[in-house]
Design an enzyme around this catalytic site. Structure first.
Site, PDB file in Angstrom:
ATOM      1  N   ASP A  68       4.097 114.398  39.855  1.00 53.29           N
ATOM      2  CA  ASP A  68       4.427 115.548  40.685  1.00 53.29           C
ATOM      3  C   ASP A  68       5.872 115.367  41.097  1.00 53.29           C
ATOM      4  O   ASP A  68       6.296 114.268  41.484  1.00 53.29           O
ATOM      5  CB  ASP A  68       3.535 115.671  41.916  1.00 53.29           C
ATOM      6  N   HIS A 179      14.675 111.069  37.531  1.00 57.92           N
ATOM      7  CA  HIS A 179      13.678 110.676  38.523  1.00 57.92           C
ATOM      8  C   HIS A 179      12.368 110.284  37.850  1.00 57.92           C
ATOM      9  O   HIS A 179      11.748 109.282  38.187  1.00 57.92           O
ATOM     10  CB  HIS A 179      13.460 111.844  39.497  1.00 57.92           C
TER      11      HIS A 179
HETATM   12  P1  IMP Z   1       5.181 120.165  39.403  1.00 60.02           P
HETATM   13  O1  IMP Z   1       4.795 120.579  38.016  1.00 60.02           O
HETATM   14  O2  IMP Z   1       4.242 120.613  40.445  1.00 60.02           O
HETATM   15  O3  IMP Z   1       5.510 118.719  39.489  1.00 60.02           O
HETATM   16  O4  IMP Z   1       6.492 120.984  39.738  1.00 60.02           O
HETATM   17  C1  IMP Z   1       7.704 120.504  39.399  1.00 60.02           C
HETATM   18  C2  IMP Z   1       8.763 121.587  39.574  1.00 60.02           C
HETATM   19  O5  IMP Z   1       9.905 120.936  40.105  1.00 60.02           O
HETATM   20  C3  IMP Z   1       9.165 122.188  38.235  1.00 60.02           C
HETATM   21  O6  IMP Z   1       8.503 123.387  37.967  1.00 60.02           O
HETATM   22  C4  IMP Z   1      10.650 122.390  38.412  1.00 60.02           C
HETATM   23  O7  IMP Z   1      10.882 123.588  39.092  1.00 60.02           O
HETATM   24  C5  IMP Z   1      11.048 121.239  39.355  1.00 60.02           C
HETATM   25  N1  IMP Z   1      11.425 120.031  38.564  1.00 60.02           N
HETATM   26  C6  IMP Z   1      10.772 118.845  38.516  1.00 60.02           C
HETATM   27  N2  IMP Z   1      11.389 117.985  37.692  1.00 60.02           N
HETATM   28  C7  IMP Z   1      12.442 118.655  37.190  1.00 60.02           C
HETATM   29  C8  IMP Z   1      13.454 118.287  36.258  1.00 60.02           C
HETATM   30  O8  IMP Z   1      13.493 117.196  35.665  1.00 60.02           O
HETATM   31  N3  IMP Z   1      14.377 119.230  36.013  1.00 60.02           N
HETATM   32  C9  IMP Z   1      14.367 120.464  36.595  1.00 60.02           C
HETATM   33  N4  IMP Z   1      13.439 120.862  37.451  1.00 60.02           N
HETATM   34  C10 IMP Z   1      12.468 119.957  37.754  1.00 60.02           C
END
Ligand code: IMP
Length: 196
Positions: A68, A179
């Site tokens: 996440d 990250h």
């Molecule tokens: P998750 O899928 O709930 O972890 O949401 C992560 C969201 O954070 C993604 O949809 C992106 O908007 C943003 N995000 C996370 N990691 C990245 C990255 O490496 N590059 C750009 N946006 C990121």
């Protein structure tokens, strides 16, 4: 080779994870037969990563890895944070998320635009073991998008470590500092040291 199911529907993330987490057979949750929606209602990246990994591991009885992640902008009090994917109100609309981010930072000068990406990864095993690790990468938010590589907020994130925008970086460059790469490396180190 040990099989790990990645608890994510995001193909960009899956590719990044497979590139970094070598030595394991990485399978997407769809290919492993999991297609339910998982409600990510945690208040931290770690809580959400554990929610996703537990759901997939519980359903498939296979080790499940979830990430996440999100973008935290100091001038916005840490937003969009855990709401990064749905900042604009719709899930996964990168264009609208980026437009809103720029709008909310209107008038903020370069030195006030510091930000970081954070990732928390969680690996949950059928025997109940849970291992988590996190990583951050620092930079600032640009005034306009640069490049078309990556996904999400990449075209607006100038990386201090790469000295260029993630939108202009190839996958190899981004994986060297990201990250998610840092979180996955920390997780792999814990597994290797038998701390799992
Ligand atoms: P998750 O899928 O709930 O972890 O949401 C992560 C969201 O954070 C993604 O949809 C992106 O908007 C943003 N995000 C996370 N990691 C990245 C990255 O490496 N590059 C750009 N946006 C990121």
């Amino acid at each position: 080779m040990d099989k790990i199911v990645v608890a994510s529907g995001n193909k960009h993330k899956l590719r990044e994870i497979a590139e970094i987490f070598k030595g394991y057979e990485i399978v997407s949750m769809q290919d492993a037969g999991f297609s339910q929606d998982i409600e990510e209602n945690g208040e931290t990246f770690e809580e959400n990563a554990l929610i996703k990994a537990r759901a997939v591991c519980g359903a498939l009885s296979l080790p499940a890895l979830a990430d996440d992640s999100g973008l935290c902008v100091a001038a916005l009090g840490g937003a969009p944070g855990v709401h990064s994917a749905r900042y604009c109100g719709r899930h996964g609309d990168d264009g609208a998320n980026n437009a809103l981010l720029l709008k909310n930072l209107e008038g903020v000068p370069e030195k006030g635009r510091g930000a970081y990406f954070e990732s928390c990864v969680a690996l949950v095993f059928p025997d109940g073991r849970e291992v988590t690790a996190s990583g951050r990468t620092y930079g600032r938010i640009l005034f306009a998008p640069e490049g078309e590589n990556g996904f999400g907020y990449d075209p607006l994130f100038y990386s201090d470590e790469l000295e260029k925008c993630f939108g202009m970086a190839c996958a190899e460059e981004k994986n060297a500092v990201s990250h998610r790469a840092k979180a996955l490396s920390a997780l792999a180190a814990k597994l290797k040291e038998g701390r799992a």
